[in-house]
Write an enzyme that holds these catalytic residues in place. Structure first.
Site, short mmCIF file in Angstrom:
data_model
loop_
_atom_site.label_atom_id
_atom_site.label_comp_id
_atom_site.label_asym_id
_atom_site.label_seq_id
_atom_site.Cartn_x
_atom_site.Cartn_y
_atom_site.Cartn_z
N GLU A 32 0.89 -1.21 0.03
CA GLU A 32 0.06 0.11 -0.08
C GLU A 32 0.89 1.36 -0.13
O GLU A 32 0.32 2.31 -0.40
CB GLU A 32 -0.86 -0.03 1.19
CG GLU A 32 -1.79 -1.25 1.17
CD GLU A 32 -2.86 -1.31 2.18
OE1 GLU A 32 -3.61 -0.38 2.61
OE2 GLU A 32 -3.52 -2.53 2.38
N TYR B 94 -2.58 4.87 7.38
CA TYR B 94 -2.06 3.57 7.42
C TYR B 94 -0.73 3.43 6.55
O TYR B 94 0.47 3.27 6.99
CB TYR B 94 -2.95 2.38 7.33
CG TYR B 94 -2.24 0.91 7.05
CD1 TYR B 94 -1.49 0.59 8.12
CD2 TYR B 94 -2.24 0.25 5.71
CE1 TYR B 94 -0.81 -0.74 7.89
CE2 TYR B 94 -1.74 -0.77 5.55
CZ TYR B 94 -0.80 -1.52 6.78
OH TYR B 94 -0.22 -2.74 6.55
P1 NAD Z 1 -2.37 -7.57 12.97
O1 NAD Z 1 -3.00 -6.18 13.19
O2 NAD Z 1 -3.13 -8.81 12.92
O3 NAD Z 1 -1.23 -7.76 14.30
C1 NAD Z 1 -0.42 -6.84 14.65
C2 NAD Z 1 0.07 -7.13 15.99
O4 NAD Z 1 0.86 -6.15 16.53
C3 NAD Z 1 -0.94 -7.48 17.26
O5 NAD Z 1 -0.49 -8.53 17.84
C4 NAD Z 1 -0.79 -6.28 18.08
O6 NAD Z 1 -1.04 -6.57 19.48
C5 NAD Z 1 0.74 -5.72 18.02
N1 NAD Z 1 1.02 -4.67 18.24
C6 NAD Z 1 0.61 -3.63 17.83
N2 NAD Z 1 0.96 -2.50 18.57
C7 NAD Z 1 2.00 -2.68 19.09
C8 NAD Z 1 2.92 -2.30 19.97
N3 NAD Z 1 3.01 -0.75 20.12
N4 NAD Z 1 4.07 -2.96 20.46
C9 NAD Z 1 4.01 -4.31 20.51
N5 NAD Z 1 2.96 -4.85 19.77
C10 NAD Z 1 2.05 -4.22 18.93
O7 NAD Z 1 -1.43 -7.16 11.75
P2 NAD Z 1 -1.08 -8.39 10.39
O8 NAD Z 1 -2.16 -8.41 9.58
O9 NAD Z 1 -0.83 -9.47 11.11
O10 NAD Z 1 0.03 -7.30 9.90
C11 NAD Z 1 1.50 -7.57 10.44
C12 NAD Z 1 2.42 -6.54 9.62
O11 NAD Z 1 2.37 -7.17 8.30
C13 NAD Z 1 1.91 -5.22 9.94
O12 NAD Z 1 3.24 -4.53 9.93
C14 NAD Z 1 1.34 -4.93 8.48
O13 NAD Z 1 1.65 -3.40 7.98
C15 NAD Z 1 2.04 -5.98 7.62
N6 NAD Z 1 1.24 -6.29 6.24
C16 NAD Z 1 0.04 -6.89 6.42
C17 NAD Z 1 -0.55 -7.46 5.26
C18 NAD Z 1 -2.02 -7.92 5.65
O14 NAD Z 1 -2.83 -8.20 4.71
N7 NAD Z 1 -2.53 -8.38 6.57
C19 NAD Z 1 0.16 -7.37 4.26
C20 NAD Z 1 1.20 -6.72 3.97
C21 NAD Z 1 1.89 -6.29 5.23
P1 TYD Z 2 -9.24 -4.72 3.97
O1 TYD Z 2 -9.24 -6.33 4.36
O2 TYD Z 2 -9.43 -3.92 5.13
O3 TYD Z 2 -7.72 -4.68 3.54
P2 TYD Z 2 -6.89 -3.47 3.03
O4 TYD Z 2 -7.78 -2.12 3.06
O5 TYD Z 2 -5.97 -3.39 3.46
O6 TYD Z 2 -6.80 -3.58 1.35
O7 TYD Z 2 -9.96 -4.77 2.63
C1 TYD Z 2 -9.82 -5.36 1.65
C2 TYD Z 2 -10.78 -4.46 0.49
O8 TYD Z 2 -12.09 -4.97 0.78
C3 TYD Z 2 -10.60 -3.18 0.43
O9 TYD Z 2 -10.75 -2.72 -0.85
C4 TYD Z 2 -11.75 -2.40 1.26
C5 TYD Z 2 -12.89 -3.86 1.22
N1 TYD Z 2 -13.87 -3.97 2.05
C6 TYD Z 2 -15.16 -3.93 1.86
O10 TYD Z 2 -15.61 -3.68 0.78
N2 TYD Z 2 -15.90 -4.32 3.01
C7 TYD Z 2 -15.46 -4.41 4.23
O11 TYD Z 2 -16.37 -4.82 5.47
C8 TYD Z 2 -13.98 -4.35 4.55
C9 TYD Z 2 -13.56 -4.86 5.82
C10 TYD Z 2 -13.16 -4.25 3.28
#
Ligand code: NAD
Ligand code: TYD
Length: 373
Positions: A149, A172
């Site tokens: 992103e 974000y």
């Molecule tokens: P998540 O929100 O599920 O988990 C985040 C974790 O970080 C939680 O366990 C939370 O308790 C911990 N945390 C938050 N603030 C904290 C702090 N100040 N100190 C210590 N711990 C803290 O997130 P996720 O989806 O598992 O994503 C993990 C990483 O991967 C993030 O950096 C995110 O930007 C990156 N990422 C996520 C995705 C995705 O699709 N979910 C894709 C690409 C990159």
């Molecule tokens: P999300 O899972 O929040 O991930 P990101 O915003 O990081 O891509 O959302 C995925 C896509 O789905 C995004 O285009 C927003 C859309 N979305 C909905 O249409 N409805 C929902 O309730 C949510 C949570 C996301």
């Protein structure tokens, strides 16, 4: 740069990885991956247990001899500095972040604090321990886990490469972009051995049900409306979380220091397509809705997200070419496994939704900083 190698013999025996945010969605999958696939490593998980952190995600591994859980905040400089020294941390895999775009729109403060300031605290602690205190070895690495992103939003064609200029458009993604820049600055300025990964949208077990896939799965099971933002034509590039974890482990071990690697599954889908697919899978796998209607009837178009990025798509050719990584799971395999996991783990989802996941584990571990030590 000459690498100061100043370890006692006993300290050389173990490779200790500090995983931040290891109780969240991807972090928990990654800790599980390391404890299974790298049995000679030690894992220290530093997690604040915000609403997104859930110790149920690793409950079966809580007593694993190579695993230590630390309840704390990455912004706590004294704690983080001390952790490096006490555990002789040789690698950091930094997941901890505020991760949900919608929350960043309604309350950006925590994103600035954790994602930017927290990353800075970790970088400083690593630099101090490895370089000032001369504990850096040839295996020392700071791997920063980031997102596609940061590159902004695509039109109907094109892909994000590692050379695509940063153009973050939500609080974000702006906070993640800031942290990426800080990490790179520490490489150029201090020669800190950093690595960056920028991955597309993940799905799979243990994802908090604020994100599209687990939210829709839960609502569709219970006959609740399935909110689709805007026209549902926004495109995301989906990757099974296990494939992401394998890519991160590979970059940690074989990536070139100072480099970024894009990670993605060549799997673009419109949001509406995803939601329809999930409805159809549930219609096949579980009892029909009481109304007898297909679950697609629950789809409800709602007001669009502010500044909603239209399309993300990753060009992952660098990690494929340089490190030989390929996703192991097709989308069809991954989504089927994910749906089956959520159906088999309804108690996990119920614990998250009724809030008991936080109360139960607070009483189990208390408020101590070093929960297991
Ligand atoms: P998540 O929100 O599920 O988990 C985040 C974790 O970080 C939680 O366990 C939370 O308790 C911990 N945390 C938050 N603030 C904290 C702090 N100040 N100190 C210590 N711990 C803290 O997130 P996720 O989806 O598992 O994503 C993990 C990483 O991967 C993030 O950096 C995110 O930007 C990156 N990422 C996520 C995705 C995705 O699709 N979910 C894709 C690409 C990159
Ligand atoms: P999300 O899972 O929040 O991930 P990101 O915003 O990081 O891509 O959302 C995925 C896509 O789905 C995004 O285009 C927003 C859309 N979305 C909905 O249409 N409805 C929902 O309730 C949510 C949570 C996301």
């Amino acid at each position: 740069m000459p690498l100061p190698i100043n370890l006692k013999k006993s300290e050389k025996m173990t490779y200790t990885v500090l995983v931040t945010g290891g109780s969240g969605f991807i972090g928990a999958n990654f800790v599980r991956h390391l404890l299974t696939e790298r049995p000679d490593w030690r894992v220290v998980n530093l997690d604040k247990l915000t609403y997104a952190g859930n110790q149920a995600n690793l409950a079966d591994l809580a007593d694993h001899p190579a695993y230590t859980f630390v309840h704390g905040d990455i912004c706590d400089q004294a704690l983080v500095t001390d952790l490096f020294r006490r555990h002789n941390v040789q690698a950091v895999v930094h997941f901890a972040a505020e991760s949900h775009v919608d929350r960043s729109i309604t309350g950006p403060d925590a994103f600035i604090r954790t994602n930017i300031n927290g990353t800075f605290v970790l970088l400083e602690a690593a630099r101090t321990y490895w370089q000032v205190q001369e504990r850096q070895t040839e295996r020392s690495r700071f791997l920063h886990v980031s997102t596609d992103e940061v590159y902004g939003s695509l039109g109907s064609t094109g892909y994000f490469t590692e050379e695509t200029p940063y153009d973050p458009r939500s609080p974000y993604s702006a906070s993640k972009a800031s942290s990426d820049h800080l990490v790179r600055a520490y490489f150029h300025t201090y020669d800190l051995p950093v690595l960056l990964t920028n991955c597309s949208n993940n799905y799979g077990p243990y994802q908090f049900p604020e994100k599209l896939i687990p939210l829709v799965l839960n609502n569709a099971q219970h006959g609740k409306p399935l909110p689709i933002y805007g026209d549902g034509q926004n495109v995301r590039d989906w990757l099974y979380v296990v494939d992401h974890c394998e890519a991160i482990a590979l970059v940690l071990e074989q990536g070139r220091v100072g480099e970024s690697y894009n990670i993605g599954g060549h799997n673009e889908k419109k949001n509406l397509e995803i939601v329809e697919l999930l409805c159809d899978l549930l219609d096949k796998k579980i009892a029909p809705l009481p109304s007898g209607e297909p679950r697609r009837s629950l789809i409800t178009f709602v007001r669009d997200r502010l500044g909603h990025d239209r399309r993300y798509a990753i060009d992952a050719s660098k990690i494929e070419r340089e490190l030989g990584w390929r996703p192991r799971f097709t989308f069809e395999q991954g989504i089927e496994q994910a749906v089956d996991w959520y159906l088999a783990n309804r108690a996990w989802m119920e614990g998250v939704l009724d809030g008991s996941y936080q109360k139960y584990y607070d009483s189990m571990y208390g408020e101590s900083i070093e929960a297991k030590e």
